[in-house]
Design a protein around this motif. Structure first.
Motif, mmCIF file in Angstrom:
data_model
loop_
_atom_site.group_PDB
_atom_site.id
_atom_site.type_symbol
_atom_site.label_atom_id
_atom_site.label_comp_id
_atom_site.label_asym_id
_atom_site.label_seq_id
_atom_site.Cartn_x
_atom_site.Cartn_y
_atom_site.Cartn_z
ATOM 1 N N TRP A 11 -10.785 6.299 -3.443
ATOM 2 C CA TRP A 11 -9.574 6.048 -4.235
ATOM 3 C C TRP A 11 -9.481 4.614 -4.758
ATOM 4 O O TRP A 11 -9.045 4.379 -5.888
ATOM 5 C CB TRP A 11 -8.340 6.307 -3.388
ATOM 6 C CG TRP A 11 -7.536 7.532 -3.666
ATOM 7 C CD1 TRP A 11 -7.115 8.447 -2.745
ATOM 8 C CD2 TRP A 11 -6.978 7.973 -4.908
ATOM 9 N NE1 TRP A 11 -6.343 9.434 -3.334
ATOM 10 C CE2 TRP A 11 -6.243 9.161 -4.670
ATOM 11 C CE3 TRP A 11 -7.040 7.481 -6.222
ATOM 12 C CZ2 TRP A 11 -5.574 9.857 -5.672
ATOM 13 C CZ3 TRP A 11 -6.369 8.176 -7.227
ATOM 14 C CH2 TRP A 11 -5.654 9.354 -6.951
ATOM 15 N N GLU A 12 -9.824 3.652 -3.939
ATOM 16 C CA GLU A 12 -9.445 2.266 -4.208
ATOM 17 C C GLU A 12 -10.018 1.677 -5.492
ATOM 18 O O GLU A 12 -9.337 0.874 -6.158
ATOM 19 C CB GLU A 12 -9.786 1.393 -2.996
ATOM 20 C CG GLU A 12 -9.362 -0.055 -3.093
ATOM 21 C CD GLU A 12 -7.856 -0.254 -3.270
ATOM 22 O OE1 GLU A 12 -7.449 -1.396 -3.548
ATOM 23 O OE2 GLU A 12 -7.076 0.719 -3.147
ATOM 24 N N PRO A 13 -11.235 2.035 -5.915
ATOM 25 C CA PRO A 13 -11.706 1.473 -7.193
ATOM 26 C C PRO A 13 -10.794 1.810 -8.366
ATOM 27 O O PRO A 13 -10.751 1.072 -9.349
ATOM 28 C CB PRO A 13 -13.097 2.104 -7.360
ATOM 29 C CG PRO A 13 -13.542 2.366 -5.959
ATOM 30 C CD PRO A 13 -12.304 2.793 -5.226
ATOM 31 N N GLN A 14 -10.069 2.923 -8.287
ATOM 32 C CA GLN A 14 -9.141 3.291 -9.354
ATOM 33 C C GLN A 14 -7.741 2.707 -9.141
ATOM 34 O O GLN A 14 -7.066 2.337 -10.098
ATOM 35 C CB GLN A 14 -9.019 4.823 -9.464
ATOM 36 C CG GLN A 14 -10.216 5.526 -10.078
ATOM 37 C CD GLN A 14 -11.384 5.610 -9.112
ATOM 38 O OE1 GLN A 14 -11.206 5.778 -7.916
ATOM 39 N NE2 GLN A 14 -12.592 5.489 -9.643
ATOM 40 N N LEU A 15 -7.283 2.626 -7.889
ATOM 41 C CA LEU A 15 -5.888 2.267 -7.613
ATOM 42 C C LEU A 15 -5.672 0.764 -7.480
ATOM 43 O O LEU A 15 -4.605 0.267 -7.841
ATOM 44 C CB LEU A 15 -5.412 2.952 -6.325
ATOM 45 C CG LEU A 15 -5.335 4.467 -6.349
ATOM 46 C CD1 LEU A 15 -4.733 4.967 -5.044
ATOM 47 C CD2 LEU A 15 -4.526 4.959 -7.540
ATOM 48 N N CYS A 16 -6.627 0.046 -6.901
ATOM 49 C CA CYS A 16 -6.465 -1.396 -6.669
ATOM 50 C C CYS A 16 -5.157 -1.677 -5.936
ATOM 51 O O CYS A 16 -4.332 -2.501 -6.357
ATOM 52 C CB CYS A 16 -6.516 -2.153 -7.994
ATOM 53 S SG CYS A 16 -8.076 -1.961 -8.872
ATOM 54 N N ALA A 17 -4.963 -1.003 -4.813
ATOM 55 C CA ALA A 17 -3.728 -1.130 -4.027
ATOM 56 C C ALA A 17 -3.831 -2.158 -2.919
ATOM 57 O O ALA A 17 -2.798 -2.596 -2.400
ATOM 58 C CB ALA A 17 -3.366 0.226 -3.415
ATOM 59 N N GLY A 60 1.342 -2.005 -4.450
ATOM 60 C CA GLY A 60 0.203 -1.498 -3.686
ATOM 61 C C GLY A 60 0.622 -0.608 -2.543
ATOM 62 O O GLY A 60 -0.058 0.378 -2.224
ATOM 63 N N ALA A 61 1.757 -0.924 -1.895
ATOM 64 C CA ALA A 61 2.234 -0.090 -0.790
ATOM 65 C C ALA A 61 2.546 1.317 -1.273
ATOM 66 O O ALA A 61 2.217 2.309 -0.604
ATOM 67 C CB ALA A 61 3.481 -0.719 -0.160
ATOM 68 N N ALA A 62 3.193 1.432 -2.439
ATOM 69 C CA ALA A 62 3.527 2.750 -2.970
ATOM 70 C C ALA A 62 2.272 3.523 -3.346
ATOM 71 O O ALA A 62 2.133 4.714 -3.034
ATOM 72 C CB ALA A 62 4.443 2.605 -4.182
ATOM 73 N N ALA A 63 1.342 2.858 -4.029
ATOM 74 C CA ALA A 63 0.098 3.531 -4.414
ATOM 75 C C ALA A 63 -0.681 3.972 -3.177
ATOM 76 O O ALA A 63 -1.213 5.090 -3.129
ATOM 77 C CB ALA A 63 -0.744 2.607 -5.284
ATOM 78 N N ALA A 64 -0.741 3.108 -2.173
ATOM 79 C CA ALA A 64 -1.480 3.437 -0.948
ATOM 80 C C ALA A 64 -0.851 4.621 -0.225
ATOM 81 O O ALA A 64 -1.551 5.520 0.263
ATOM 82 C CB ALA A 64 -1.532 2.220 -0.034
ATOM 83 N N ALA A 65 0.470 4.636 -0.121
ATOM 84 C CA ALA A 65 1.142 5.734 0.578
ATOM 85 C C ALA A 65 0.942 7.052 -0.163
ATOM 86 O O ALA A 65 0.645 8.088 0.444
ATOM 87 C CB ALA A 65 2.625 5.421 0.731
ATOM 88 N N ALA A 66 1.104 7.033 -1.485
ATOM 89 C CA ALA A 66 0.947 8.266 -2.256
ATOM 90 C C ALA A 66 -0.489 8.772 -2.227
ATOM 91 O O ALA A 66 -0.736 9.980 -2.267
ATOM 92 C CB ALA A 66 1.395 8.041 -3.699
ATOM 93 N N ALA A 67 -1.438 7.849 -2.132
ATOM 94 C CA ALA A 67 -2.853 8.229 -2.100
ATOM 95 C C ALA A 67 -3.326 8.638 -0.713
ATOM 96 O O ALA A 67 -4.457 9.097 -0.564
ATOM 97 C CB ALA A 67 -3.710 7.072 -2.612
ATOM 98 N N ALA A 107 -5.956 -7.346 -9.043
ATOM 99 C CA ALA A 107 -6.292 -6.391 -10.090
ATOM 100 C C ALA A 107 -5.094 -5.486 -10.342
ATOM 101 O O ALA A 107 -4.210 -5.328 -9.501
ATOM 102 C CB ALA A 107 -7.514 -5.576 -9.680
ATOM 103 N N LEU A 108 -5.050 -4.869 -11.498
ATOM 104 C CA LEU A 108 -3.918 -4.039 -11.906
ATOM 105 C C LEU A 108 -3.815 -2.799 -11.027
ATOM 106 O O LEU A 108 -4.719 -1.964 -10.994
ATOM 107 C CB LEU A 108 -4.088 -3.629 -13.369
ATOM 108 C CG LEU A 108 -2.992 -2.773 -13.978
ATOM 109 C CD1 LEU A 108 -1.672 -3.534 -14.021
ATOM 110 C CD2 LEU A 108 -3.396 -2.333 -15.382
ATOM 111 N N SER A 109 -2.702 -2.676 -10.305
ATOM 112 C CA SER A 109 -2.482 -1.500 -9.449
ATOM 113 C C SER A 109 -1.998 -0.333 -10.300
ATOM 114 O O SER A 109 -1.246 -0.513 -11.257
ATOM 115 C CB SER A 109 -1.445 -1.822 -8.367
ATOM 116 O OG SER A 109 -1.894 -2.878 -7.556
ATOM 117 N N ARG A 110 -2.400 0.869 -9.900
ATOM 118 C CA ARG A 110 -2.091 2.063 -10.682
ATOM 119 C C ARG A 110 -1.462 3.144 -9.815
ATOM 120 O O ARG A 110 -1.539 3.113 -8.589
ATOM 121 C CB ARG A 110 -3.363 2.592 -11.357
ATOM 122 C CG ARG A 110 -3.899 1.631 -12.408
ATOM 123 C CD ARG A 110 -5.196 2.095 -13.041
ATOM 124 N NE ARG A 110 -5.624 1.151 -14.058
ATOM 125 C CZ ARG A 110 -5.276 1.210 -15.344
ATOM 126 N NH1 ARG A 110 -4.503 2.214 -15.768
ATOM 127 N NH2 ARG A 110 -5.691 0.301 -16.199
#
Length: 501
Positions: free
Chosen positions: A38-44, A164-171, A146-149
Motif C-alpha cells: 500500500w505505502e508506495p501509493q498512500l505515503c501515509a 497519514g493517520a486516516a490513510a493508514a487506518a483506512a488501508a 510526500a503527498l498523502s492520498r
C-alpha cells in the motif's frame, strides 16, 4: 473468509496472543507485507523502520511466552498490538518536522504522553504518520512529506491535518491510530476515509504541548478500537496543564450499544456559515438520524449557532499567531513553507491590537454559543463535513487561502467548547467515497458519545469493503509511485524531496 492477522481489532489480537493462536511477530510480518503493497501509493508513514517494528514484536512475543505481557493498573494490555502516532506527537529520538520543510530537524528528547502510555502497554509502534505544514490544512499536502492520498480513491485527499493517520487506518495498517484535532483534524479525515474517530473533551487525553482547543483522538475502523485507545490514553499526565483528573471511566462499556429510548437528539444541517451541505451528504445524515429515531430516540431540527463574525475573528487571531511564528524564521526557511499557508498568514501582518483582541474573544463567544445551543439535547447530530473529499493535490476543499475555514463550520465549534465529538461513516456518495456523521455530546460525556456511536454502528447495516492495495503495475497519476519504504526510513534524509513548494 477469516480476516488477515493485521486486520484484527486490538482486543482480538490480545486474545489471540493469550491463547497462542498466533504471535506478535506473525502479526508484525503480516502487517509489514501489507504496508509494502500500500505505502508506495498512500505515503501515509514517516520514520518507518521495519526492522525496529520486528524488534518490538520479538520483545512482545517473549513477554507473552513468559506469561508477562505489559498491562496498566486497570489490567489493559496492548502488548504486541500495532499502532501509529501522528508525527507531531513526539517519540524519543525521532525528529518532529511538523509537516514542513521549514523545521530544523532535531531528535525529540522524550515521549509525549500518548506515546509514553502506548509504550507502557507494549504496543508495537509501526511508524509516525504524515501531516501538512504545521497542521494548518485539512489536507495531506506537505512541504516535507510526500503527498498523502486517500485509499478510497488515490486521486482524492485523505483530509487532514491527521492525513497519514486516516490513510493508514483506512488501508488497514493495524487497528490503532492516533491523530490530533484543533478544528476538525481527526474528524474531517475520518469522514473522508470512512473511519470512526473521537475528538475527546479537552484534557481527556493528555498531550504536549497543550493549547486552546487542541486534543489527541483515536482514529480506527471500529468504535471498539477507539474505546480501547481511550482506556489506554485517558490517564492524567502533569506535562499537560489542561489534563483532567483521574476518573474511573469504564471505556470498554462502549462495546455495548446505548439504549436510545428517551434520548433527545438535535439535528443540525446548517451550521450558520461556511459551505452549503451537499444534497448527498444531507440525505445520508438525515437517513442516519432516521435510523436512530426509529430505534427510540427523538430527533428535532436545530438551527446553527455559530456566525460569520465568530469565524472571522478566529481567523484573524490564528493568522496573527501563525504570522508571528513564521515571520520569526530566517527568510530561507520561510520560503520552504507551503505557498498556500504563506498567503494565508500574510494577512496577519496588517492586524491591529484591537482586531487581535477581538479575534481572541471569539473563542469564548463560540464556546458560549455551542454550550447554550446543545443544552436542550443529549447529543447533537450533524454532517462532519459539508462536502466530500477533493483532489489530493489541493490544500483544502476550495483551495483558496483567503477562505481557508469554509469547510470546518460543523467541527470547529466543539473544539472551542471543549465538548466531545465523534465522526462515524453513514454512507457513500455517487463516487463511492465515504460520508461522515458527527455526534457531539455535552462536555466530559465522552463515553456517552462512544456508546451512541456504537448503537449507530450496529444499526447502520453492512458497510462497503475496505479498500485493497492496487495492483503492482497500477499507474496512479502522481508522485505516489515514489518508493516510500526506502525513502522514509531515515527522517533526516527525507526533507526537501517531496511535496509542493
Amino acid at each position: 473468509m477469516s480476516p488477515a492477522l493485521h486486520e484484527l481489532g486490538a482486543l482480538a489480537l490480545v486474545e489471540g496472543y493469550r491463547r497462542r493462536d498466533f504471535s506478535p511477530l506473525e502479526v508484525a510480518r503480516s502487517l509489514l507485507d501489507h504496508v509494502a503493497r500500500w505505502e508506495p501509493q498512500l505515503c501515509a508513514l514517516y520514520a518507518f523502520e521495519p526492522e525496529a517494528v520486528l524488534a518490538q514484536a520479538r520483545a512482545s512475543e517473549a513477554r507473552w511466552l513468559r506469561g508477562e505481557p505489559l498491562r496498566n493498573a486497570q489490567g489493559l494490555s496492548l502488548d504486541g498490538v500495532p499502532a501509529t502516532l501522528k508525527e507531531n506527537i513526539a517519540t524519543q529520538g525521532t525528529p518532529v518536522p511538523l509537516g514542513t520543510a521549514a523545521t530544523e530537524l532535531r531528535p525529540a528528547t522524550e515521549d509525549a504522553p500518548p506515546a509514553a502510555r502506548l509504550r507502557e502497554l507494549g504496543a508495537v509502534l509501526l511508524a509516525k504518520t504524515t501531516m501538512p505544514d504545521y497542521g494548518m490544512l485539512s489536507s495531506g499536502l506537505s512541504s516535507f512529506h510526500a503527498l498523502s492520498r486517500n485509499p478510497w480513491g488515490l486521486s482524492k485527499n485523505p483530509g487532514g491535518s491527521s492525513a497519514g493517520a486516516a490513510a493508514a487506518a483506512a488501508a488497514g495498517y493495524g487497528p490503532l491510530h492516533l491523530g490530533t484535532d484543533i478544528g476538525g483534524s481527526v474528524r474531517l479525515p475520518a469522514a473522508w476515509c470512512g473511519l470512526f474517530t473521537l475528538k475527546p473533551s479537552l484534557g481527556r487525553i493528555p498531550i504536549k504541548p497543550p493549547y486552546a482547543g487542541r486534543v489527541a483522538g483515536p482514529m480506527t475502523r471500529t468504535v471498539e478500537d477507539a474505546a480501547v485507545m481511550m482506556a489506554a490514553l485517558a490517564q492524567p499526565d502533569w506535562r499537560d496543564t489542561t489534563s483532567l483528573p483521574a476518573q474511573d471511566i469504564p471505556w470498554l462499556q462502549a462495546r455495548e450499544a446505548q439504549d436510545l429510548r428517551g434520548l433527545r437528539l438535535g439535528l443540525m444541517l446548517d451550521a450558520g456559515w461556511g459551505l452549503a451541505v451537499t444534497p448527498e451528504i444531507r440525505a445520508a445524515v438525515e437517513a442516519a438520524a432516521g435510523v436512530l429515531e426509529r430505534a427510540g430516540a427523538s430527533v428535532a431540527l436545530m438551527p446553527g449557532f455559530s456566525t460569520r463574525a465568530m469565524i472571522d475573528g478566529l481567523d484573524r487571531f490564528w493568522r496573527m499567531r501563525s504570522w508571528l511564528d513564521i515571520s520569526a524564521l530566517p527568510a530561507e526557511r520561510q520560503a520552504q513553507v507551503l505557498p498556500y499557508i504563506r498567503a494565508w498568514v500574510a494577512g496577519g501582518a496588517q492586524l491591529s491590537a484591537s482586531e487581535l483582541f477581538h479575534g481572541y474573544s471569539q473563542m469564548a463567544a463560540l464556546r458560549e454559543a455551542a454550550v447554550a445551543a446543545c443544552q436542550p439535547y443529549d447529543y447533537v447530530l450533524s454532517p462532519t463535513s459539508p462536502v466530500g473529499s477533493f483532489p489530493a493535490e489541493w490544500a483544502s476543499p476550495i483551495n483558496d487561502p483567503l477562505r481557508p475555514f469554509e469547510h470546518i463550520a460543523f467541527t470547529l465549534p466543539f473544539n472551542m467548547s471543549e465538548q466531545p465529538a465523534a465522526s462515524i461513516n453513514c454512507g457513500y456518495d455517487a463516487d463511492g467515497l465515504p460520508i461522515g456523521l458527527q455526534i457531539a455530546g455535552r462536555r466530559f460525556d465522552d463515553l456517552g458519545v462512544l456508546r451512541l456511536a456504537r448503537a449507530y454502528e450496529q444499526l447502520r447495516g453492512p458497510q462497503r469493503p475496505w479498500p485493497v492495495p492496487p495492483e503492482a503495475d497500477a499507474d496512479p497519476a502522481s508522485e505516489a509511485q515514489t518508493p516510500t519504504l526506502i525513502r522514509r526510513s531515515n527522517p533526516l534524509a527525507n526533507r526537501g524531496r517531496a511535496g509542493y513548494r
